[in-house]
Design an enzyme around this catalytic site. Structure first.
Site, PDB file in Angstrom:
ATOM      1  N   ARG A 248       0.855  -1.186   0.000  1.00 35.95           N
ATOM      2  CA  ARG A 248       0.000   0.000   0.000  1.00 35.95           C
ATOM      3  C   ARG A 248       0.890   1.234   0.000  1.00 35.95           C
ATOM      4  O   ARG A 248       1.902   1.297   0.714  1.00 35.95           O
ATOM      5  CB  ARG A 248      -0.926   0.035   1.224  1.00 35.95           C
ATOM      6  CG  ARG A 248      -2.050  -0.994   1.192  1.00 35.95           C
ATOM      7  CD  ARG A 248      -3.081  -0.675   0.116  1.00 35.95           C
ATOM      8  NE  ARG A 248      -4.219  -1.592   0.115  1.00 35.95           N
ATOM      9  CZ  ARG A 248      -4.286  -2.695  -0.601  1.00 35.95           C
ATOM     10  NH1 ARG A 248      -3.259  -3.049  -1.370  1.00 35.95           N
ATOM     11  NH2 ARG A 248      -5.364  -3.463  -0.560  1.00 35.95           N
ATOM     12  N   GLU A 276      -5.337   6.556  -6.815  1.00 36.69           N
ATOM     13  CA  GLU A 276      -5.516   5.611  -7.909  1.00 36.69           C
ATOM     14  C   GLU A 276      -6.867   5.845  -8.572  1.00 36.69           C
ATOM     15  O   GLU A 276      -7.866   5.992  -7.866  1.00 36.69           O
ATOM     16  CB  GLU A 276      -5.417   4.167  -7.386  1.00 36.69           C
ATOM     17  CG  GLU A 276      -4.041   3.823  -6.843  1.00 36.69           C
ATOM     18  CD  GLU A 276      -3.927   2.374  -6.357  1.00 36.69           C
ATOM     19  OE1 GLU A 276      -4.926   1.616  -6.473  1.00 36.69           O
ATOM     20  OE2 GLU A 276      -2.849   1.999  -5.872  1.00 36.69           O
ATOM     21  N   HIS A 295      -1.562  -1.322 -10.180  1.00 35.79           N
ATOM     22  CA  HIS A 295      -2.142  -2.120  -9.095  1.00 35.79           C
ATOM     23  C   HIS A 295      -2.660  -3.469  -9.625  1.00 35.79           C
ATOM     24  O   HIS A 295      -3.800  -3.868  -9.364  1.00 35.79           O
ATOM     25  CB  HIS A 295      -3.275  -1.355  -8.409  1.00 35.79           C
ATOM     26  CG  HIS A 295      -3.511  -1.789  -6.990  1.00 35.79           C
ATOM     27  ND1 HIS A 295      -3.950  -0.947  -6.001  1.00 35.79           N
ATOM     28  CD2 HIS A 295      -3.369  -3.004  -6.385  1.00 35.79           C
ATOM     29  CE1 HIS A 295      -4.081  -1.599  -4.857  1.00 35.79           C
ATOM     30  NE2 HIS A 295      -3.724  -2.858  -5.071  1.00 35.79           N
ATOM     31  N   ALA A 298      -1.466  -8.925  -8.368  1.00 32.65           N
ATOM     32  CA  ALA A 298      -2.116 -10.224  -8.136  1.00 32.65           C
ATOM     33  C   ALA A 298      -2.932 -10.696  -9.329  1.00 32.65           C
ATOM     34  O   ALA A 298      -3.457 -11.814  -9.320  1.00 32.65           O
ATOM     35  CB  ALA A 298      -3.030 -10.143  -6.915  1.00 32.65           C
TER      36      ALA A 298
END
Length: 337
Positions: A248, A276, A295, A298
């Protein structure tokens, strides 16, 4: 839709644009074999239709764009006893009072950790070898011989400092082992014995920054960790050092980071930002020593499907009265991402 009134109701509160990417047909069939499944249609969630979707439900599956589940919503849907979140953090999703009122919460952070861990290794290698720069310069017509004399750096030869022995932090350790680099670890909740078992050197935060060639952040953003990486820490990172942040942005003093990066003394790979989407005029976009990604650490096809499968399996365990594998325990909530 006609339901079997003898079976429990499970609501899927995941936006329709994510449903097909997160839930495979096989997983949904498995859930439908043991429960009446209510799926959110393509709509804009509101408190009113959340209550309608949760009417009579004992469990629900949530995701990235699910609105916060409030105490008022629980009052209207008292049958709810399990929230299975197909993503990581639940701090924005459920109030702590849910735990006190007997609602159990589980999440798929373990699936996300695999993707982020792998991506972190990619960032380390990319920062050390800067394949992107070579590719751009070759495409721009720069002579071959001017590029072959620009050596990169070997990951094996670096000291890597990890901040946080989280699921992701441990996944990074596992993936770093084959490279043979020395690993430092800062985590106030990790014991010396645990660090030894992990094969890392436990150290304080100041020492980690002073000794590392690469620092990678894997701590949760909590009141105690906000701004934990200060200007002092960044200044102590050796010349040519690399900061990687897939956790973060709030962990780092943003102004101090921009100042260090603007100087060109260190470089960074950043997947998370204070704002963002990243604003079009942000200074990070002009710095050649900053590797940027939106971002997506993942975000893999396999990870998304695993998130859904993992949580559907948790719901099925819950309905069968079996122990949950990925449950967030109330006493761990304050230190969980």
């Amino acid at each position: 839709m006609v339901f079997d009134e003898k079976r429990p109701v499970v609501s899927i509160l995941v936006d329709s644009k994510w449903q097909r990417r997160i839930f495979s047909p096989a997983s949904l069939e498995k859930l439908a074999a043991v429960a009446n499944v209510v799926q959110a249609p393509r709509l804009s969630f509101s408190d009113a239709n959340l209550a309608d979707l949760l009417d009579g439900a004992i469990a629900c599956l949530t995701g990235w764009e699910t609105p916060p589940l409030t105490n008022e919503l629980l009052e209207r849907c008292p049958s709810l006893r399990l929230v299975a979140h197909t993503a990581g953090t639940v701090h924005h999703l459920v109030p702590s009072t849910f735990f006190q009122r007997g609602v159990r919460v589980t999440h798929s952070a373990a699936a996300l950790a695999e993707g982020v861990s792998e991506f972190t290794i990619l960032q380390m290698l990319q920062c050390l070898r800067r394949l992107d720069r070579f590719e751009q310069r070759l495409r721009s017509g720069e002579p071959w011989h001017t590029l072959t004399h620009l050596p990169g750096r070997l990951l094996q030869a670096q000291t890597v400092g990890l901040v946080g022995a989280s699921l992701i932090g441990r996944g990074v350790i596992e993936r770093l082992r084959p490279f043979g680099c020395h690993i430092l670890m800062y985590d106030p909740y990790l014991s010396l014995a645990e660090a030894t078992d992990l094969g890392v050197e436990l150290i304080d935060l100041d020492g980690l920054f002073a000794r590392s060639d690469i620092v990678s952040l894997h701590a949760p953003l909590l009141p105690a960790t906000r701004g934990m990486i200060s200007a002092r820490h960044l200044a102590s990172l050796r010349d040519g050092g690399i900061l990687i942040n897939t956790a973060r942005a709030g962990l780092v003093d943003d102004a101090a980071l921009l100042e260090e990066l603007t100087s060109g003394r260190i470089s960074a790979a950043l997947d998370v930002f204070a704002t963002e989407p990243l604003p079009d005029n942000h200074p990070f976009l002009t710095l050649p020593n900053v590797l940027l990604s939106p971002h997506i650490a993942a975000m893999t096809t396999e990870t998304l499907l695993k998130q859904g499968e993992m949580m559907i399996d948790e719901v099925i365990r819950f309905l069968a009265g079996e122990p949950l594998i990925y449950e967030i325990l109330p006493q761990k909530l304050s230190i969980t991402a």
